[in-house]
Scaffold this motif. Structure first.
Motif, PDB file in Angstrom:
ATOM      1  N   HIS A 131       7.071  26.097  -7.103  1.00 28.53           N
ATOM      2  CA  HIS A 131       8.056  27.187  -7.140  1.00 28.53           C
ATOM      3  C   HIS A 131       7.631  28.377  -6.263  1.00 28.53           C
ATOM      4  CE1 HIS A 131      11.249  29.515  -9.090  1.00 28.53           C
ATOM      5  NE2 HIS A 131      10.396  30.508  -9.200  1.00 28.53           N
ATOM      6  N   HIS A 147       4.578  35.573 -11.584  1.00 30.20           N
ATOM      7  CA  HIS A 147       3.402  35.627 -10.709  1.00 30.20           C
ATOM      8  C   HIS A 147       3.439  36.808  -9.761  1.00 30.20           C
ATOM      9  CE1 HIS A 147       6.474  32.918  -9.252  1.00 30.20           C
ATOM     10  NE2 HIS A 147       6.141  32.123 -10.235  1.00 30.20           N
ATOM     11  N   GLY A 205       6.844  41.531 -12.300  1.00 34.70           N
ATOM     12  CA  GLY A 205       8.172  41.436 -12.930  1.00 34.70           C
ATOM     13  C   GLY A 205       8.087  41.488 -14.444  1.00 34.70           C
ATOM     14  N   GLU A 206       7.017  40.871 -14.963  1.00 32.25           N
ATOM     15  CA  GLU A 206       6.790  40.879 -16.409  1.00 32.25           C
ATOM     16  C   GLU A 206       6.601  42.322 -16.891  1.00 32.25           C
ATOM     17  OE1 GLU A 206       3.323  38.525 -17.050  1.00 32.25           O
ATOM     18  OE2 GLU A 206       3.491  38.590 -19.230  1.00 32.25           O
ATOM     19  N   PHE A 219       7.742  45.033 -15.397  1.00 29.17           N
ATOM     20  CA  PHE A 219       9.074  45.669 -15.318  1.00 29.17           C
ATOM     21  C   PHE A 219       9.888  45.317 -16.562  1.00 29.17           C
ATOM     22  CE2 PHE A 219       8.559  46.614 -10.781  1.00 29.17           C
ATOM     23  CZ  PHE A 219       9.370  47.724 -10.624  1.00 29.17           C
ATOM     24  N   ASP A 220       9.884  44.028 -16.918  1.00 27.05           N
ATOM     25  CA  ASP A 220      10.698  43.573 -18.063  1.00 27.05           C
ATOM     26  C   ASP A 220      10.218  44.200 -19.365  1.00 27.05           C
ATOM     27  OD1 ASP A 220      12.226  42.039 -16.364  1.00 27.05           O
ATOM     28  OD2 ASP A 220      11.068  40.216 -16.673  1.00 27.05           O
ATOM     29  N   GLY A 238      15.108  43.091 -17.341  1.00 19.98           N
ATOM     30  CA  GLY A 238      14.697  44.481 -17.249  1.00 19.98           C
ATOM     31  C   GLY A 238      14.561  45.054 -15.844  1.00 19.98           C
ATOM     32  N   GLY A 239      14.070  44.238 -14.896  1.00 24.29           N
ATOM     33  CA  GLY A 239      13.759  44.758 -13.559  1.00 24.29           C
ATOM     34  C   GLY A 239      14.899  45.538 -12.917  1.00 24.29           C
ATOM     35  N   GLY A 284      11.501  37.589  -7.297  1.00 26.11           N
ATOM     36  CA  GLY A 284      12.501  38.462  -7.924  1.00 26.11           C
ATOM     37  C   GLY A 284      12.253  39.945  -7.732  1.00 26.11           C
ATOM     38  N   ASN A 340      13.727  44.667  -5.413  1.00 31.42           N
ATOM     39  CA  ASN A 340      13.621  46.096  -5.750  1.00 31.42           C
ATOM     40  C   ASN A 340      13.656  46.985  -4.505  1.00 31.42           C
ATOM     41  OD1 ASN A 340      11.828  48.612  -6.283  1.00 31.42           O
ATOM     42  ND2 ASN A 340      12.434  47.911  -8.308  1.00 31.42           N
ATOM     43  N   CYS A 367      16.005  36.209  -3.178  1.00 31.73           N
ATOM     44  CA  CYS A 367      14.789  36.776  -3.796  1.00 31.73           C
ATOM     45  C   CYS A 367      14.569  36.163  -5.168  1.00 31.73           C
ATOM     46  CB  CYS A 367      14.916  38.290  -3.957  1.00 31.73           C
ATOM     47  SG  CYS A 367      14.780  39.194  -2.428  1.00 31.73           S
TER      48      CYS A 367
HETATM   49  O1  KG4 Z   1      11.737  35.093  -9.025  1.00 32.09           O
HETATM   50  P1  KG4 Z   1      12.409  35.333 -10.306  1.00 32.09           P
HETATM   51  O2  KG4 Z   1      13.905  35.214 -10.362  1.00 32.09           O
HETATM   52  O3  KG4 Z   1      11.856  34.392 -11.424  1.00 32.09           O
HETATM   53  C1  KG4 Z   1      10.503  34.045 -11.556  1.00 32.09           C
HETATM   54  O4  KG4 Z   1      10.047  33.175 -10.785  1.00 32.09           O
HETATM   55  O5  KG4 Z   1       9.846  34.679 -12.406  1.00 32.09           O
HETATM   56  O6  KG4 Z   1      11.960  36.786 -10.775  1.00 32.09           O
HETATM   57  C2  KG4 Z   1      12.440  37.371 -11.940  1.00 32.09           C
HETATM   58  C3  KG4 Z   1      11.722  38.682 -12.137  1.00 32.09           C
HETATM   59  C4  KG4 Z   1      12.048  39.343 -13.463  1.00 32.09           C
HETATM   60  O7  KG4 Z   1      10.851  39.796 -14.051  1.00 32.09           O
HETATM   61  C5  KG4 Z   1      12.945  40.493 -13.048  1.00 32.09           C
HETATM   62  O8  KG4 Z   1      12.888  41.594 -13.931  1.00 32.09           O
HETATM   63  C6  KG4 Z   1      12.378  40.850 -11.697  1.00 32.09           C
HETATM   64  O9  KG4 Z   1      12.092  39.614 -11.097  1.00 32.09           O
HETATM   65  N1  KG4 Z   1      13.359  41.596 -10.891  1.00 32.09           N
HETATM   66  C7  KG4 Z   1      13.195  42.880 -10.517  1.00 32.09           C
HETATM   67  C8  KG4 Z   1      14.377  43.252  -9.834  1.00 32.09           C
HETATM   68  N2  KG4 Z   1      15.211  42.174  -9.807  1.00 32.09           N
HETATM   69  C9  KG4 Z   1      14.569  41.170 -10.464  1.00 32.09           C
HETATM   70  N3  KG4 Z   1      12.164  43.721 -10.720  1.00 32.09           N
HETATM   71  C10 KG4 Z   1      12.299  44.966 -10.230  1.00 32.09           C
HETATM   72  N4  KG4 Z   1      13.407  45.409  -9.580  1.00 32.09           N
HETATM   73  C11 KG4 Z   1      14.446  44.591  -9.351  1.00 32.09           C
HETATM   74  N5  KG4 Z   1      15.526  45.022  -8.705  1.00 32.09           N
END
Ligand code: KG4
Ligand code: ZN
Length: 335
Positions: free
Chosen positions: A113, A141, A165-166, A168-169, A181-182, A272, A276, A302
């Motif tokens: 992934h 990650h 991201g975790e 942020f969430d 949350g992000g 993800g 941002n 993204c």
């Molecule tokens: O890549 P992804 O869709 O899934 C994984 O592989 O984990 O990433 C999801 C993560 C979540 O923690 C989400 O809150 C974060 O990306 N994310 C953001 C934003 N959009 C998604 N974090 C900060 N700002 C954003 N705009």
């Protein structure tokens, strides 16, 4: 020769399928998000995610083929995410891909992934070629990767605890913003003062580019408790902006230090969190200062999608790296 790959992605809460031609041309990219289903629980419930993937996969795959104007007969291979991610969720995609490969006599390509997230940049930027340094920041990650070739990677830095991201969430949840949350935290941060509160930055010595986000997270929670005990009102927007600044600065500084140490003038963003806006701006400023070239994918590439898996799968296919019917989900797969 034309290579048409059907890709399947189901590592977390997005059921996705895509058809990709010759690695970089996306013929279709179908994403069925389970956000409305998990929203009420405040996060992804793994068992529910798996069950919904099972329900969604046939329709999502059919739509991907239909939109691409393809049938199974046109395909060169099936690519699928086999890790890292939620084991049950991964298994649904892996099982579907293995079934299609067996039924149609097609080669099976197993994709990491994280490799997929990096490859999203190839789709968006036809001129991009390795080597480059990529920050992969998502819910699971946070890696600084030296991409030496299309299938050759060296990890230059990683998080020692929470992924960006975790974090942020989790902070979004503490602030009562809900899931996911992000994006919600980013929106709130737009109206706040990022200099309002100073949060700690963690470093592990000069030549180490690792991250730690659990300290910032605890500091935010402690700050909220302290303010509450003092009977003082909390400005959530200021807090969100200050937290975001702490994370964005750490991601930017470590990535550009790592790129400089490797003499690498090309930097990319993926995952993800790279959706941002504050992170993108910070990377743009750092790239300009360093004289580096910066690439990042559009928002839709993204976050999780299958087009990026099809692109990564193409480069594995080209190198003859195939899986067989013994392929299993590997939830803790490393790059
Ligand atoms: O890549 P992804 O869709 O899934 C994984 O592989 O984990 O990433 C999801 C993560 C979540 O923690 C989400 O809150 C974060 O990306 N994310 C953001 C934003 N959009 C998604 N974090 C900060 N700002 C954003 N705009
Ligand atoms: Zn992801």
């Amino acid at each position: 020769m034309e290579r048409i790959i059907l890709a399947v992605e189901s590592s977390c809460d997005e059921t996705a399928a895509a058809v990709v031609k010759n690695g970089r041309e996306v013929l279709s990219n179908i994403i069925s998000s389970q956000i409305p289903i998990h929203e009420r629980y405040g996060g992804v419930v793994p068992e529910i995610a798996s069950r919904n993937h099972v329900l969604n996969l046939p329709g999502v795959i059919d739509r991907a083929l239909l939109e691409a104007g393809c049938s199974f007969c046109d395909l060169s291979a099936i690519a699928v995410t086999y890790g890292p991610g939620l084991v049950g969720a991964l298994l649904t995609g892996v099982s579907a891909a293995k079934a299609i490969a067996a039924a149609r006599g097609l080669p099976l390509v197993a994709v990491n992934h994280i490799h997929g997230h990096i490859a999203a940049n190839y789709i968006a930027h036809p001129d991009l070629k390795p080597p480059f340094v990529c920050l992969v920041a998502s819910g699971g990650h946070s890696h600084i990767v030296h991409v030496k070739g299309y299938t050759e990677f060296e990890i230059l830095g990683r998080t020692r605890d929470d992924a960006a991201g975790e974090a942020f969430d989790k902070i979004a949840r503490v602030l009562g913003l809900g899931y996911p949350g992000g994006p919600k935290l980013e929106k709130l941060a737009e109206t706040g003062n990022s200099e309002a509160v100073s949060f700690p930055r963690v470093t592990f010595g000069e030549d180490c580019y690792d991250f730690s986000f659990s300290g910032v997270k605890t500091a935010v929670i402690n700050y909220i408790h302290r303010q509450e005990q003092l009977g003082q009102e909390i400005c959530k927007a200021d807090l969100a902006a200050s937290f975001q600044r702490a994370v964005v600065e750490a991601l930017t500084e470590h990535t550009f230090l790592a790129a400089r140490a490797r003499n690498c003038p090309v930097v990319t963003l993926a995952g993800g969190v790279s959706a941002n806006g504050a992170l993108r701006k910070s990377f743009e400023a750092a790239a300009e200062k360093a004289g580096a070239k910066l690439y990042y994918p559009p928002l839709v590439l993204c976050t999780d999608n299958a087009a990026m898996i099809g692109c990564a799968g193409y480069y594995l296919y080209e190198q003859g790296i195939f899986a067989d019917s013994a392929l299993n989900a590997v939830p803790g797969l490393k790059l």
